[in-house]
Design a protein around this motif. Structure first.
Motif, mmCIF file in Angstrom:
data_model
loop_
_atom_site.group_PDB
_atom_site.id
_atom_site.type_symbol
_atom_site.label_atom_id
_atom_site.label_comp_id
_atom_site.label_asym_id
_atom_site.label_seq_id
_atom_site.Cartn_x
_atom_site.Cartn_y
_atom_site.Cartn_z
ATOM 1 N N TRP A 295 -3.262 4.539 9.284
ATOM 2 C CA TRP A 295 -2.583 5.761 9.443
ATOM 3 C C TRP A 295 -1.191 5.735 8.671
ATOM 4 N N ARG A 296 -0.869 6.901 8.059
ATOM 5 C CA ARG A 296 0.266 7.269 7.368
ATOM 6 C C ARG A 296 0.774 8.604 7.893
ATOM 7 N N PRO A 297 2.061 8.707 7.724
ATOM 8 C CA PRO A 297 2.803 9.954 7.678
ATOM 9 C C PRO A 297 2.220 10.896 6.703
ATOM 10 N N LYS A 298 1.896 12.356 7.275
ATOM 11 C CA LYS A 298 1.467 13.415 6.315
ATOM 12 C C LYS A 298 2.381 13.554 5.348
ATOM 13 N N ASP A 299 3.585 13.534 5.361
ATOM 14 C CA ASP A 299 4.284 14.075 4.117
ATOM 15 C C ASP A 299 4.331 12.772 2.964
ATOM 16 N N VAL A 300 4.130 11.539 3.481
ATOM 17 C CA VAL A 300 4.271 10.282 2.499
ATOM 18 C C VAL A 300 2.713 10.268 1.843
#
Length: 422
Positions: free
Chosen positions: A274-279
């Motif tokens: 999982w990764r932050p959407k903006d990144v």
């Protein structure tokens, strides 16, 4: 730690013999599952792991003896029954530890190295972590502590349980009939190491497969779905020190780069990948989409370079075995220095395998450093007591390291593809 070092003195040669048998068998049946660079990387990873463990590097959050003294509500008599219960407790804890490592972003970092090989063989079993610096496994042994299982039993069974997971990392053994319903087999573990969508995060058991069947994580190896090995975000390096911390570095970068404060916190505890959407949008990372057509990692090599790497690996292993043999005669500062030189050596020759531009400087530096240690102390950590001219032999090895580092950096004879071990 000295007892652990003594155990390794016998375990390492045993594992190396089994590796040699698998390589020879693959050669004889013309179905080789090893190549030099991958296998050297795998075995070197195992060496870094046992150095780290033998030096006691890390922080133990809680010890099993403490839990035992605090939580025990009964005490099982030290009979054959306590050994069976302890084994089941360790295997149950191992299943959940393994499952956490696959499911939680932060914990995946301590396990990713084990899956990083794009081959599947006994050597990849040795890809063990040095990034597991927080020891929390005793928490998972709370059931054993509640039952009052003695610490001595756990201390004996735990390494035996770990070493017993070695044998099933092979493609040369098929399905094993009724045993497929009881123990973890090579077929089941091939599924576990595969990156096929059908196989991801399956078969998390360590010695018993009953936990996978009980908790819904079991998957049979399918004839129509041949396992493909590696990780979905390929390591693209032979250097085990880099592989150990690649995922952690990505997490740190993502936590720094995201503008969302909540994402900076939760990224560590979210599901693996999982990764932050903006990144995710601003900093995409290559992920394998088609497991059957991705390009496996290769770097230039040659028959001579392969021989040199095997020489480096065998010499490093011999030096490490002497460290364990002489463990009780060295103080902690000497052990740290010795272990540090081995670490530096592995970093150097695996960087050379990567064709890294700085590898030659690492090799020259550690070669000079090794020679200086011998010149200053007139010995190699007590080797002269056991082997006449022992320190001279070590000096020659470091001179060969300097020469090899320079030669293979500037040599134009290396070929673009890996060659088989045999």
């Amino acid at each position: 730690m000295e007892a652990y070092a003594t155990a390794l003195l016998y375990a390492i040669p045993f594992f190396m013999v089994l590796l040699a048998v698998e390589i020879l068998y693959g050669y004889l049946i013309k179905n080789q599952k090893h190549n030099v660079l991958d296998s050297v990387s795998s075995i070197s990873s195992g060496l870094t792991n046992i150095i780290k463990d033998s030096l006691g590097i890390g922080v133990i959050l809680v010890t099993y003896p403490y839990l035992l003294n605090t939580l025990a509500v009964t005490e099982i008599e030290n009979t054959w029954l306590v050994w069976i219960i302890a084994f089941i407790a360790i295997d149950f804890a191992g299943y959940w530890n393994h499952r956490l490592s696959h499911k939680i972003n932060f914990f995946w970092n301590q396990h990713v190295i084990h899956h990083s090989s794009e081959e599947f063989n006994l050597a990849c079993a040795l890809r063990q972590s040095i990034s597991n610096l927080l020891g929390y496994f005793p928490f998972l042994l709370i059931p054993a502590a509640l039952l009052g299982i003695p610490n001595e039993v756990i201390a004996i069974l735990a390494p035996v349980h770990l070493f017993a997971q070695f044998w099933y990392h092979t493609q040369h053994i098929g399905k094993l009939g009724f045993l497929e319903y009881i123990i973890v087999t090579p077929s089941q573990h091939r599924v576990h190491h595969a990156i096929n969508p059908e196989y991801i995060d399956k078969n998390l058991g360590q010695l018993l497969c009953v936990w996978d069947r009980l908790f819904g994580t079991f998957q049979e190896e399918l004839d129509e779905v041949p396992p493909q090995y590696g990780i979905l975000k390929p390591a693209r390096t032979w250097n085990p020190l880099y592989i150990n911390f690649q995922h952690l570095w990505r997490l740190l970068l993502d936590a720094w780069r995201t503008d969302n404060l909540w994402d900076k916190i939760r990224i560590w505890f979210m599901p693996t990948g999982w990764r932050p959407k903006d990144v995710l949008e601003a900093y995409p990372i290559q992920v394998i989409k088609d497991v059957y057509t991705f390009e496996r990692y290769k770097t230039a090599t040659s028959t001579l370079f392969n021989a040199y790497l095997i020489f480096q690996l065998l010499t490093t292993t011999a030096l490490l075995l002497f460290m364990f043999f002489n463990y009780g005669n060295l103080n902690y500062k000497e052990l740290l220095m010795y272990g540090g030189l081995i670490f530096l050596g592995i970093y150097g020759y695996t960087s050379l395998m990567d064709r890294a531009s700085y590898a030659v400087w690492v090799e020259v530096f550690r070669g000079v450093l090794g020679v200086l240690v011998v010149l200053i102390t007139q010995d190699w950590f007590g080797l002269n007591v056991y082997v006449v001219w022992g320190s001279l032999m070590v000096s020659v090895y470091f001179v060969i390291t300097i020469t090899g580092g320079i030669y293979f950096t500037f040599s134009k004879t290396l070929e673009p593809k890996n060659q088989l071990t045999i």
